[in-house]
Scaffold this motif. Sequence first.
Motif, PDB file in Angstrom:
ATOM      1  N   TYR A  45      35.606  43.457  39.800  1.00  0.00           N
ATOM      2  CA  TYR A  45      35.730  44.604  40.706  1.00  0.00           C
ATOM      3  C   TYR A  45      35.103  45.837  40.068  1.00  0.00           C
ATOM      4  O   TYR A  45      35.053  45.951  38.840  1.00  0.00           O
ATOM      5  CB  TYR A  45      37.211  44.931  40.972  1.00  0.00           C
ATOM      6  N   LEU A 102      44.672  42.640  33.396  1.00  0.00           N
ATOM      7  CA  LEU A 102      43.257  42.815  33.717  1.00  0.00           C
ATOM      8  C   LEU A 102      42.547  43.387  32.500  1.00  0.00           C
ATOM      9  O   LEU A 102      43.179  43.943  31.599  1.00  0.00           O
ATOM     10  CB  LEU A 102      43.072  43.732  34.933  1.00  0.00           C
ATOM     11  N   TYR A 159      39.137  45.933  31.465  1.00  0.00           N
ATOM     12  CA  TYR A 159      38.231  46.912  32.072  1.00  0.00           C
ATOM     13  C   TYR A 159      37.242  47.417  31.027  1.00  0.00           C
ATOM     14  O   TYR A 159      37.474  47.327  29.824  1.00  0.00           O
ATOM     15  CB  TYR A 159      39.029  48.106  32.650  1.00  0.00           C
ATOM     16  N   ILE A 217      36.104  45.875  36.287  1.00  0.00           N
ATOM     17  CA  ILE A 217      37.410  45.256  36.039  1.00  0.00           C
ATOM     18  C   ILE A 217      37.321  43.760  36.278  1.00  0.00           C
ATOM     19  O   ILE A 217      36.737  43.321  37.270  1.00  0.00           O
ATOM     20  CB  ILE A 217      38.466  45.875  36.992  1.00  0.00           C
ATOM     21  N   LEU A 236      39.889  40.560  36.738  1.00  0.00           N
ATOM     22  CA  LEU A 236      41.298  40.213  36.950  1.00  0.00           C
ATOM     23  C   LEU A 236      41.649  38.911  36.251  1.00  0.00           C
ATOM     24  O   LEU A 236      40.949  37.913  36.394  1.00  0.00           O
ATOM     25  CB  LEU A 236      41.578  40.038  38.450  1.00  0.00           C
ATOM     26  N   ILE A 255      45.159  46.062  40.862  1.00  0.00           N
ATOM     27  CA  ILE A 255      44.261  47.027  40.219  1.00  0.00           C
ATOM     28  C   ILE A 255      44.714  48.454  40.530  1.00  0.00           C
ATOM     29  O   ILE A 255      44.762  49.318  39.646  1.00  0.00           O
ATOM     30  CB  ILE A 255      42.801  46.810  40.680  1.00  0.00           C
ATOM     31  N   LEU A 303      37.346  51.210  45.640  1.00  0.00           N
ATOM     32  CA  LEU A 303      37.582  49.933  44.953  1.00  0.00           C
ATOM     33  C   LEU A 303      36.764  48.878  45.673  1.00  0.00           C
ATOM     34  O   LEU A 303      36.886  48.719  46.898  1.00  0.00           O
ATOM     35  CB  LEU A 303      39.069  49.569  44.977  1.00  0.00           C
TER      36      LEU A 303
END
Length: 233
Positions: A102, A145, A147, A161, A163, A171, A201
């Motif tokens: 993401y 997660l 990042y 990001i 997951l 998130i 997002l």
Amino acid sequence: MSQNKITSNPGNLQVIYEDNHLIAVNKRVGDIVQGDRTGDTPLGEHIKQYIKEKYNKPGAVFLGVTHRLDRPTTGVVVFARTSKALTRMNKLFAEKETQKIYWAIVGNSPEREQGVLVHWLKRNPKQNKSYAHASEIPGSKRAELSYRVLCKLDRYTLLEIELMTGRHHQIRAQLSGIGCPIKGDLKYGFPRSNPDGGIHLHARSLGFEHPVKKEWIELEADPPEDPIWNACL
């Protein structure tokens, strides 16, 4: 939500992958993946109509939901076109054999350029919101997660990001939990909404083994046309 928002319909779908077993689209802000109490037409119904018209299909079109994205979120969503593909895709998601990347634009930069966040999320169904806790509490689920910072503007930071778990609003809740709510996300502490009612997002890519061809595929979707996305990329 503003009235000038463009949602998906059978004529303007952003199809990013299509074969006899799967179809994937780039979801717009405001599209709902599955029907809810608003009564708005779900994305799947528009895709069914698109398939029916494109292939001149008589009768009902089969389409199965394999995973979901929140309504204000954009990006890759995959649907199954056969019951066999649906069963296999559901298994891949359940067993976390997919790779989900993401992008999120936040107002406050995290303290570190990259890291792993682990929280315990507890969902409040009445508020349709999840709360991030530093340690386990009754009824909470572990959320993880990783990042990294991709870009820094004067007022915003773009994060990538990955997951490790798939929790409700994961998130959004975890970034809010470290003081970095996503741009436009009033529910999780950002001070202002976005004009289109969405949040910054975006489900950038989804990788998985094709349920029939058994080859690894990676589907990628560009974020919406928007001055801040454009400035970051």
